[in-house]
Design a protein around this motif. Structure first.
Motif, PDB file in Angstrom:
ATOM      1  N   ASN A 184       0.839  -1.203   0.000  1.00  8.55           N
ATOM      2  CA  ASN A 184       0.000   0.000   0.000  1.00  8.55           C
ATOM      3  C   ASN A 184       0.873   1.252   0.000  1.00  8.55           C
ATOM      4  OD1 ASN A 184      -2.557   1.190  -0.064  1.00  8.55           O
ATOM      5  ND2 ASN A 184      -2.594   1.493   2.147  1.00  8.55           N
ATOM      6  N   THR A 185       1.777   1.300  -0.982  1.00 11.75           N
ATOM      7  CA  THR A 185       2.751   2.394  -1.062  1.00 11.75           C
ATOM      8  C   THR A 185       2.757   2.962  -2.482  1.00 11.75           C
ATOM      9  OG1 THR A 185       4.132   1.322   0.599  1.00 11.75           O
ATOM     10  CG2 THR A 185       5.169   3.021  -0.740  1.00 11.75           C
ATOM     11  N   LEU A 186       2.921   4.272  -2.570  1.00 11.12           N
ATOM     12  CA  LEU A 186       3.141   4.934  -3.860  1.00 11.12           C
ATOM     13  C   LEU A 186       4.592   5.397  -3.893  1.00 11.12           C
ATOM     14  CD1 LEU A 186       2.158   6.190  -6.556  1.00 11.12           C
ATOM     15  CD2 LEU A 186       1.559   8.250  -5.253  1.00 11.12           C
ATOM     16  N   VAL A 187       5.338   4.949  -4.928  1.00 12.33           N
ATOM     17  CA  VAL A 187       6.756   5.290  -5.041  1.00 12.33           C
ATOM     18  C   VAL A 187       6.965   6.089  -6.323  1.00 12.33           C
ATOM     19  CG1 VAL A 187       9.109   4.416  -5.047  1.00 12.33           C
ATOM     20  CG2 VAL A 187       7.332   3.142  -3.847  1.00 12.33           C
ATOM     21  N   LEU A 188       7.698   7.197  -6.210  1.00 15.55           N
ATOM     22  CA  LEU A 188       7.976   8.074  -7.351  1.00 15.55           C
ATOM     23  C   LEU A 188       9.489   8.161  -7.528  1.00 15.55           C
ATOM     24  CD1 LEU A 188       5.505  10.948  -6.322  1.00 15.55           C
ATOM     25  CD2 LEU A 188       5.014   9.009  -7.837  1.00 15.55           C
ATOM     26  N   PHE A 189       9.992   7.673  -8.692  1.00 12.65           N
ATOM     27  CA  PHE A 189      11.426   7.735  -9.007  1.00 12.65           C
ATOM     28  C   PHE A 189      11.623   8.701 -10.163  1.00 12.65           C
ATOM     29  CE2 PHE A 189      11.463   3.204  -7.382  1.00 12.65           C
ATOM     30  CZ  PHE A 189      12.172   3.499  -6.217  1.00 12.65           C
ATOM     31  N   ASP A 190      12.449   9.727  -9.960  1.00 11.56           N
ATOM     32  CA  ASP A 190      12.770  10.663 -11.034  1.00 11.56           C
ATOM     33  C   ASP A 190      14.182  10.367 -11.545  1.00 11.56           C
ATOM     34  OD1 ASP A 190      12.426  12.793 -12.781  1.00 11.56           O
ATOM     35  OD2 ASP A 190      13.306  14.226 -11.376  1.00 11.56           O
ATOM     36  N   GLU A 191      14.297  10.041 -12.868  1.00  7.96           N
ATOM     37  CA  GLU A 191      15.577   9.693 -13.500  1.00  7.96           C
ATOM     38  C   GLU A 191      16.242   8.546 -12.739  1.00  7.96           C
ATOM     39  OE1 GLU A 191      16.290  10.679 -16.297  1.00  7.96           O
ATOM     40  OE2 GLU A 191      14.951  12.393 -16.505  1.00  7.96           O
ATOM     41  N   LEU A 192      15.532   7.443 -12.662  1.00  7.82           N
ATOM     42  CA  LEU A 192      16.011   6.266 -11.932  1.00  7.82           C
ATOM     43  C   LEU A 192      17.295   5.732 -12.568  1.00  7.82           C
ATOM     44  CD1 LEU A 192      15.469   4.211  -9.686  1.00  7.82           C
ATOM     45  CD2 LEU A 192      14.063   2.927 -11.318  1.00  7.82           C
ATOM     46  N   GLY A 193      18.312   5.543 -11.757  1.00  4.77           N
ATOM     47  CA  GLY A 193      19.572   4.991 -12.219  1.00  4.77           C
ATOM     48  C   GLY A 193      20.512   5.986 -12.867  1.00  4.77           C
ATOM     49  N   ALA A 194      20.162   7.274 -12.840  1.00  2.00           N
ATOM     50  CA  ALA A 194      21.002   8.289 -13.479  1.00  2.00           C
ATOM     51  C   ALA A 194      22.251   8.550 -12.647  1.00  2.00           C
ATOM     52  CB  ALA A 194      20.199   9.582 -13.644  1.00  2.00           C
ATOM     53  N   GLY A 195      23.251   9.146 -13.299  1.00  2.48           N
ATOM     54  CA  GLY A 195      24.462   9.556 -12.583  1.00  2.48           C
ATOM     55  C   GLY A 195      25.578   8.533 -12.591  1.00  2.48           C
ATOM     56  N   THR A 196      25.423   7.457 -13.368  1.00  2.00           N
ATOM     57  CA  THR A 196      26.479   6.443 -13.434  1.00  2.00           C
ATOM     58  C   THR A 196      26.557   5.909 -14.863  1.00  2.00           C
ATOM     59  OG1 THR A 196      27.310   4.414 -12.419  1.00  2.00           O
ATOM     60  CG2 THR A 196      24.926   4.555 -12.779  1.00  2.00           C
ATOM     61  N   ASP A 197      27.328   4.870 -15.081  1.00  2.00           N
ATOM     62  CA  ASP A 197      27.466   4.276 -16.408  1.00  2.00           C
ATOM     63  C   ASP A 197      26.092   3.878 -16.953  1.00  2.00           C
ATOM     64  OD1 ASP A 197      29.285   2.825 -18.492  1.00  2.00           O
ATOM     65  OD2 ASP A 197      27.773   1.344 -17.868  1.00  2.00           O
ATOM     66  N   PRO A 198      25.776   4.260 -18.230  1.00  2.00           N
ATOM     67  CA  PRO A 198      24.436   4.001 -18.759  1.00  2.00           C
ATOM     68  C   PRO A 198      24.005   2.543 -18.689  1.00  2.00           C
ATOM     69  CG  PRO A 198      25.609   5.504 -20.185  1.00  2.00           C
ATOM     70  CD  PRO A 198      26.593   5.041 -19.171  1.00  2.00           C
ATOM     71  N   GLN A 199      24.895   1.619 -19.050  1.00  2.00           N
ATOM     72  CA  GLN A 199      24.507   0.208 -19.024  1.00  2.00           C
ATOM     73  C   GLN A 199      24.253  -0.278 -17.599  1.00  2.00           C
ATOM     74  OE1 GLN A 199      27.514  -1.986 -21.169  1.00  2.00           O
ATOM     75  NE2 GLN A 199      26.493  -1.642 -23.149  1.00  2.00           N
ATOM     76  N   GLU A 200      25.154   0.100 -16.685  1.00  5.60           N
ATOM     77  CA  GLU A 200      24.957  -0.290 -15.298  1.00  5.60           C
ATOM     78  C   GLU A 200      23.724   0.394 -14.707  1.00  5.60           C
ATOM     79  OE1 GLU A 200      28.497   0.578 -13.199  1.00  5.60           O
ATOM     80  OE2 GLU A 200      29.673  -1.034 -14.131  1.00  5.60           O
TER      81      GLU A 200
END
Length: 784
Positions: free
Chosen positions: A407-423
């Motif tokens: 029962n949770t709402l999660v909001l991710f903005d630019e998830l995984g940004a700031g590191t190597d694109p593939q990783e």
């Protein structure tokens, strides 16, 4: 909810807007304390409160909450034996009056059969406390001053004070006239609360008495002459006695307030809640918001939703839904395209809905009650903690993943940004898989092209994008659910002038799979645009058809209703005519029977009998004719006082006295006045307008006008119009002074009269009347 989440989603700005809608500090206090609730039943009750307030505002425009103040500190001090000031006592009376006005307003709505059970329950808790209000207002005027009439002793003391002041002024006036050359200025002034004269230093011995002060230069001494010292002493004694009596009166009022403090606190609690309810209703009206249906299944559905903090002329509305067919949305698209705005829109609307606030969307929206709302938005790089942007985001995400549940709402903005694109892409997909496995609701924005295919491989996830117009090279900020975002890099470069051979070489370096995906997305976008255009056209046609159906249905019902009414009225009229005809015919026959027994029947007897029948026939014709010519009052037609009408239910003519409400009028029928339904009235004629007589009339060579004008009981605008005409007539009549009776009431008319006097060219000065002239209920004009 965490304070950090409320701050990230700018819920505090919504609360600031809510505070601006409150009418009292009491309501503002609740607005400041507002927080989202995780209890579905509590949230539903809050929305019912907001909806009731919004309904009243739609019907009435506003609600009377004037005069209400936070008197809780006053009540606390009075309860422990303290003495309230005159202004504090007046605050109590004003709050009682404001509560009674609100109570009457809600009771009037009840009479109109408007369903507002919550407001009714709150106003039922308000005690009228008329006796306490009257006790305070009989002692303290509208300006917070204890009046002479508060007690007989105070009236006597103040009479003595005025007498002493008059004697002192008369004595000092004689000095200003006879010894003006010895004075720095021929005026009477006050020092140390005693009347003195400004005497030139060299003439000090000519006055005697007491020196109370001197000017900065020492050339002027402020002297109380010996001749007024004794009277000044008596004046001071009277003022001390006056203050003692005022303190006694205020203590008595404070005791009365203390005795009713329990009821007053109950009133304050109810008024606070009502003000807060209407603040929520006003905010909903300002935002053009709608009441959401709340659920605990994680379902969110909004049509034409708008971010509440973006100006109306700039915001782009979007449809949004999740929680039924899919629980996760991955939004892709270019920078500044509106991805983060969409993320914050859903999060902020969720917080608003869980706080009992309506959401800026069309009617029929659904919102969910979540135990938690988590967000990882923006650049949270921390120099103090020596964390990079990626590390900072990952620290926040780790905390979220430890606390996430179904029962949770999660909001991710630019998830995984700031590191190597593939990783970064791999981490993003892994994190989404974990959150989805917990059955939480999640929305994520990203630049990674790998996540475009992520939504196609998982049933619980769908793609979305923000639209970009390659022709104008600008985002449209429209959200496209089910369609991943395109890179648009080649189209943008081409429009910016990059050579075709460079673009062709770049395209040849793109894999066939990537090219196929981009083509598929372009095809989806084109298909979606066509479908939306067709949907808009169909919706428009449907709306037109429904409107035509409603109009025809309404007209048909009106026809059936009026048909029955006319038939019934015609039957009643015909029955009355037949009865009258039968009675008249019976009378004629009786006359003929009596004449048959006479030896000779005179010719004029037959003529009289024939005339009676003829008259009856003409009466029938005129009745039918009048019935045809009289016009029924239409639903949108308003009758005015004085209009002549025919009351069908009594078959009598009368005239309109006044309009009671939209469906009833008060009608004068002979010596009787009664309320008659509008549908029982037939308009006959309206009398010609008669010119209004002037307040002043000409007799001989001059104007004759009364020296006073009574404006009590009149509407504000009408009173000022009459006042302006009266002053002009009074000036022409040669009056030097006139009295304007406006009463005390709320003080609005009094202020209007004095503002008028302040700006009028013919009024030299104005003041309140003396006690025997009406006091503050009368203003005296001195005319030029």
């Amino acid at each position: 909810m965490d304070e950090k989440i409320l701050w990230q989603l700018e819920f505090n700005k919504i609360k600031e807007q809510l505070q601006e809608q409150t009418e009292t500090s009491l309501g503002k206090e609740l607005a400041i304390k507002l927080k989202p609730s995780t209890d579905l039943e509590e949230v539903t009750t809050w929305h019912e409160e907001t909806d009731e307030a919004a309904q009243v505002l739609r019907l009435k425009g506003n609600v009377p909450l004037g005069g209400i103040t936070d008197i809780r500190p006053h009540l606390k001090r009075a309860s422990i034996g303290g003495t309230l000031s005159a202004s504090e006592c007046l605050d109590v009376a004003s709050t009682i009056y404001g509560g009674n006005q609100l109570k009457k307003f809600i009771e009037d709505l009840e009479d109109e059969e408007i369903k507002i059970p919550i407001l009714e329950g709150l106003t039922d808790q308000i005690e009228t406390l008329k006796n306490l209000e009257q006790s305070i207002k009989s002692c303290i005027d509208d300006y917070g001053q204890v009046m002479d009439g508060a007690s007989s002793k105070l009236r006597t003391i103040r009479s003595q004070i005025r007498s002493y002041e008059s004697r002192i002024r008369d004595q000092l006036d004689s000095y200003t006239k006879s010894k003006s050359n010895m004075l720095s200025d021929a005026i009477i002034t006050i020092r140390n609360e005693r009347y003195v004269l400004p005497v030139k230093a060299e003439y000090r011995s000519n006055f005697g008495g007491i020196v109370h002060d001197q000017s900065a230069s020492g050339q002027t001494l402020f002297i109380e002459p010996q001749s007024v010292v004794e009277v000044n002493n008596k004046l001071q004694e009277a003022r001390v006695e006056e203050q003692h009596e005022i303190d006694r009166i205020l203590l008595s009022l404070s005791t009365l307030i203390s005795e009713d403090s329990g009821f007053l606190r109950q009133n304050i609690d109810a008024l606070q809640q009502v003000d807060f309810m209407f603040a929520k209703g006003k905010l909903a009206r300002t935002m053009k918001a709608a009441k959401p249906t709340m659920n605990q299944e994680g379902i969110i559905k909004m049509r034409q939703a708008r971010h509440p903090l973006i100006p109306e002329d700039e915001v782009v509305s979007n449809d949004f839904e999740m929680g039924e067919d899919y629980t996760a949305i991955v939004i892709t698209g270019p920078n500044t395209g509106g991805k983060t705005v969409t993320l914050k829109l859903v999060g902020l609307c969720t917080l608003m809905a869980q706080s009992g606030l309506q959401v800026p969307a069309l009617d029929g929206c659904q919102m969910a009650v979540f135990d938690h709302v988590f967000a990882d938005i923006g650049d949270e790089q921390s120099i103090e903690q020596s964390l990079s942007t990626f590390s900072s985001h990952m620290t926040n995400i780790v905390d979220i993943l430890e606390r996430v549940n179904h029962n949770t709402l999660v909001l991710f903005d630019e998830l995984g940004a700031g590191t190597d694109p593939q990783e970064g892409a791999g981490l993003a997909m892994s994190i989404l898989d974990f959150v989805v496995s917990k059955y939480a609701r999640v929305i994520a924005t990203t630049h990674y092209p790998e996540l475009k295919a992520y939504g196609y491989n998982r049933e619980e996830v769908t793609n979305a994008s923000v639209e970009f117009d390659v022709n104008t090279l600008k985002p449209t900020y429209r959200l496209l659910l089910g369609v991943p975002g395109r890179s648009n890099a080649f189209e943008i470069s081409k429009r910016l002038g990059l050579k075709d051979e460079i673009i062709s070489q770049a395209q040849s370096m793109i894999s066939d799979d990537s090219r196929s995906v981009e083509n598929m997305i372009a095809s989806l976008e084109e298909s979606r645009k066509r479908a939306e255009a067709d949907y808009d056209e169909a919706a428009k046609r449907l709306e037109e058809a429904e409107e035509l159906y409603r109009t025809l249905k309404s007209e048909y019902h009106d026809y059936l209703n009026k048909k029955d009414q006319y038939v019934e009225k015609a039957k009643e009229k015909a029955a009355k005519i037949v009865n009258n005809a039968e009675e008249e015919a019976e009378s004629v026959l009786n006359d003929l029977k009596q004449m048959r027994h006479q030896a000779e029947i005179k010719e004029h007897h037959f003529i009289d009998a024939k005339k009676k029948l003829t008259d009856q026939k003409e009466s029938l014709k005129s009745t039918n004719k009048g019935h045809k010519q009289s016009k029924s009052v239409k639903e949108d037609q308003n009758l005015l006082p004085g209009d002549e009408v025919h009351v069908t239910s009594f078959n009598q003519n009368g005239h309109i006295v006044k309009q009671v409400n939209k469906k009833e009028y008060e009608v004068q029928l002979g010596i009787m006045k009664m309320k008659v339904s509008k549908d029982q009235l037939q308009f006959i004629k309206r009398p010609q307008k008669v010119e209004t007589k002037p307040l002043a009339t000409v007799k001989g060579s001059g104007y004759h006008v009364k020296p006073e004008l009574d404006l009590r009981g009149q509407r504000y605008e009408d009173a000022l119009y009459q006042l302006e005409k009266y002053v002009d007539d009074a000036v022409l009549a040669g009056h030097h002074q006139v009295s304007i009776i406006h009463g005390k009431g709320t003080g609005a008319l009094m202020k209007g009269v004095q503002q008028f006097a302040k700006n009028h060219r013919s009024i030299k000065e104005y003041k309140f009347g003396h006690a025997n002239e009406g006091g503050h209920g009368v203003t005296i004009f001195k005319l030029k």
